[in-house]
Write a protein that holds these residues in place. Structure first.
Motif, PDB file in Angstrom:
ATOM      1  N   ARG A  63       7.543  11.487   4.401  1.00 10.57           N
ATOM      2  CA  ARG A  63       6.691  10.496   3.736  1.00 10.57           C
ATOM      3  C   ARG A  63       7.206   9.071   3.897  1.00 10.57           C
ATOM      4  O   ARG A  63       6.605   8.146   3.367  1.00 10.57           O
ATOM      5  N   ARG A  86       1.757   6.686   3.795  1.00 10.12           N
ATOM      6  CA  ARG A  86       0.465   7.253   4.176  1.00 10.12           C
ATOM      7  C   ARG A  86      -0.389   6.185   4.840  1.00 10.12           C
ATOM      8  O   ARG A  86      -0.482   5.068   4.354  1.00 10.12           O
ATOM      9  N   SER A 146       2.367   1.729  -3.452  1.00 10.80           N
ATOM     10  CA  SER A 146       1.354   2.188  -4.403  1.00 10.80           C
ATOM     11  C   SER A 146       0.992   3.649  -4.175  1.00 10.80           C
ATOM     12  O   SER A 146       0.847   4.417  -5.135  1.00 10.80           O
ATOM     13  N   GLU A 147       0.874   4.048  -2.925  1.00 13.31           N
ATOM     14  CA  GLU A 147       0.516   5.436  -2.631  1.00 13.31           C
ATOM     15  C   GLU A 147       1.658   6.401  -2.931  1.00 13.31           C
ATOM     16  O   GLU A 147       1.419   7.524  -3.342  1.00 13.31           O
ATOM     17  N   GLU A 148       2.885   5.960  -2.748  1.00 12.85           N
ATOM     18  CA  GLU A 148       4.027   6.841  -3.000  1.00 12.85           C
ATOM     19  C   GLU A 148       4.367   6.924  -4.483  1.00 12.85           C
ATOM     20  O   GLU A 148       4.680   7.993  -4.994  1.00 12.85           O
ATOM     21  N   ARG A 151       0.831  -1.203   0.000  1.00 11.75           N
ATOM     22  CA  ARG A 151       0.000   0.000   0.000  1.00 11.75           C
ATOM     23  C   ARG A 151       0.870   1.260   0.000  1.00 11.75           C
ATOM     24  O   ARG A 151       0.614   2.205  -0.745  1.00 11.75           O
ATOM     25  N   HIS A 188       0.231   2.786  -8.546  1.00 13.92           N
ATOM     26  CA  HIS A 188       0.049   1.328  -8.593  1.00 13.92           C
ATOM     27  C   HIS A 188       0.950   0.655  -9.627  1.00 13.92           C
ATOM     28  O   HIS A 188       1.666  -0.293  -9.305  1.00 13.92           O
ATOM     29  N   SER A 235       4.867   1.224  -8.957  1.00 14.59           N
ATOM     30  CA  SER A 235       5.360   0.533  -7.764  1.00 14.59           C
ATOM     31  C   SER A 235       5.657  -0.931  -8.077  1.00 14.59           C
ATOM     32  O   SER A 235       6.642  -1.483  -7.587  1.00 14.59           O
TER      33      SER A 235
END
Length: 73
Positions: free
Chosen positions: A62, A66, A11-13, A8, A16, A19
């Motif tokens: 970060r 998140r 994917s958030e950084e 997750r 999708h 990553s």
């Protein structure tokens, strides 16, 4: 960090699709292979995440990902 949390955070950084490319193809000198190689060989997900953040210069604010708890270490 659980594997699902690692996925997750990635994917958030990075998005999708990208990553997945990073996990499969990006060589992490600190781990001597890709993130996928490291995870498959038993390296903790938190260590892999930290190596990726360091290598790709993710800002410190970060690096917890998140929605992830701050590490207790």
């Amino acid at each position: 960090m659980r594997l699902s949390e690692f996925q997750r955070a990635m994917s958030e950084e990075f998005g999708h699709a990208y990553s997945g490319v990073l996990i499969r193809d990006h060589w992490l000198a600190a781990l001597g292979g890709t993130a996928a190689d490291a995870l498959d060989s038993g390296v903790p997900a938190r260590a892999v995440w930290s190596a990726i953040c360091e290598d790709l210069q993710v800002p410190l604010e970060r690096r917890h990902g998140r929605g992830l708890r701050e590490p207790s270490e």
